[in-house]
Write an enzyme that holds these catalytic residues in place. Sequence first.
Site, PDB file in Angstrom:
ATOM      1  CG  ASP A  17      -1.776   1.140   1.405  1.00 35.40           C
ATOM      2  OD1 ASP A  17      -2.713   1.072   2.214  1.00 35.40           O
ATOM      3  OD2 ASP A  17      -1.554   2.146   0.702  1.00 35.40           O
ATOM      4  CB  ILE A  18       1.453   3.879  -2.559  1.00 33.89           C
ATOM      5  CG1 ILE A  18       2.692   4.683  -2.960  1.00 33.89           C
ATOM      6  CG2 ILE A  18       0.186   4.740  -2.583  1.00 33.89           C
ATOM      7  CD1 ILE A  18       2.708   5.110  -4.412  1.00 33.89           C
ATOM      8  CG  ASN A  31     -10.500  12.825 -10.806  1.00 34.71           C
ATOM      9  OD1 ASN A  31     -10.526  14.044 -10.682  1.00 34.71           O
ATOM     10  ND2 ASN A  31     -11.022  12.018  -9.901  1.00 34.71           N
ATOM     11  N   GLY A  39      -9.826   3.986  -5.753  1.00 34.41           N
ATOM     12  CA  GLY A  39      -8.459   3.475  -5.948  1.00 34.41           C
ATOM     13  C   GLY A  39      -7.410   4.129  -5.064  1.00 34.41           C
ATOM     14  CB  VAL A  40      -3.800   4.763  -5.644  1.00 30.64           C
ATOM     15  CG1 VAL A  40      -3.701   5.676  -6.859  1.00 30.64           C
ATOM     16  CG2 VAL A  40      -2.613   4.956  -4.722  1.00 30.64           C
ATOM     17  CG  ASP A  41      -7.650  10.453  -6.283  1.00 28.36           C
ATOM     18  OD1 ASP A  41      -8.417  10.932  -7.141  1.00 28.36           O
ATOM     19  OD2 ASP A  41      -6.996  11.148  -5.493  1.00 28.36           O
ATOM     20  CB  SER A 128      -3.514   4.612 -16.511  1.00 27.08           C
ATOM     21  OG  SER A 128      -3.762   6.004 -16.649  1.00 27.08           O
ATOM     22  N   GLY A 130      -5.873   0.745 -13.104  1.00 26.12           N
ATOM     23  CA  GLY A 130      -7.062   0.336 -12.324  1.00 26.12           C
ATOM     24  C   GLY A 130      -8.319   0.829 -13.017  1.00 26.12           C
ATOM     25  CE1 TYR A 132      -9.951   7.740 -14.893  1.00 20.40           C
ATOM     26  CE2 TYR A 132      -7.772   8.664 -15.245  1.00 20.40           C
ATOM     27  CZ  TYR A 132      -9.105   8.813 -14.869  1.00 20.40           C
ATOM     28  OH  TYR A 132      -9.569  10.048 -14.460  1.00 20.40           O
TER      29      TYR A 132
END
Length: 184
Positions: A17-18, A31, A39-41, A128, A130, A132
């Site tokens: 996990d980042i 985005n 997601g990661v966002d 991108s 995931g 995207y």
Amino acid sequence: MKKVTIGKTTVSVLSGDITAWKGDIIVNAANSGLLGGGGVDGAIHQAGGPEIMEQCKEIRKLQGGCPPGHAVITGGGNLEVKHVIHTVGPIWEGGGRGEAITLAECYRSSLQLANEVGARSIAFPNISTGIYGYPKSPACDVALKSVAEFLEEEQQQNQLEQIDFVCYDAENAELYARWLERYD
Ligand code: APR
């Protein structure tokens, strides 16, 4: 953990996990609206706290959103990093709409911005791949090629000593490790 050295920089592949990564900068797959998402966002805003969103809103006020391929920078909020770089990857539309060029630009813009703030370490997610929908293998190729080319071409200006690719799924981790093995 697979790693290679390019110039003064060690490039590594990690799994996990980042938001748990410690260093100077983590990169968010945002985005263009910069107002968060899944997601990661979602994970970065959740772990980083409201300060990061406040700064994203300030950026929106100043320049609108962030076009695909570009990158903006905020503080790290509650994360164990100094900054978060928010970059916007291409939405996969079959590969004929310049997606590879835009994805490469995400990595390059992030590395340039990281150097502007004097960072020594940075972590990337698999941008991108995931929501995207960018296929993982070609995305891996673009990511590592664009980072390797940056490090080969910008040896003078580059100060980054550590670039980590933090893979959230086993398929990406395998693809990145295999790519680095071939690079060596
Ligand atoms: N740590 C590391 N990687 C993660 C994490 C995490 N906590 N959560 C997800 N990932 C991985 C995904 O598994 C994928 O490999 O990040 C990669 C990118 O996936 P997404 O987060 O879905 O990002 P992307 O495909 O670039 O789509 C961006 O999704 O969340 C929204 O607001 C975002 O609209 C934007 C879109």
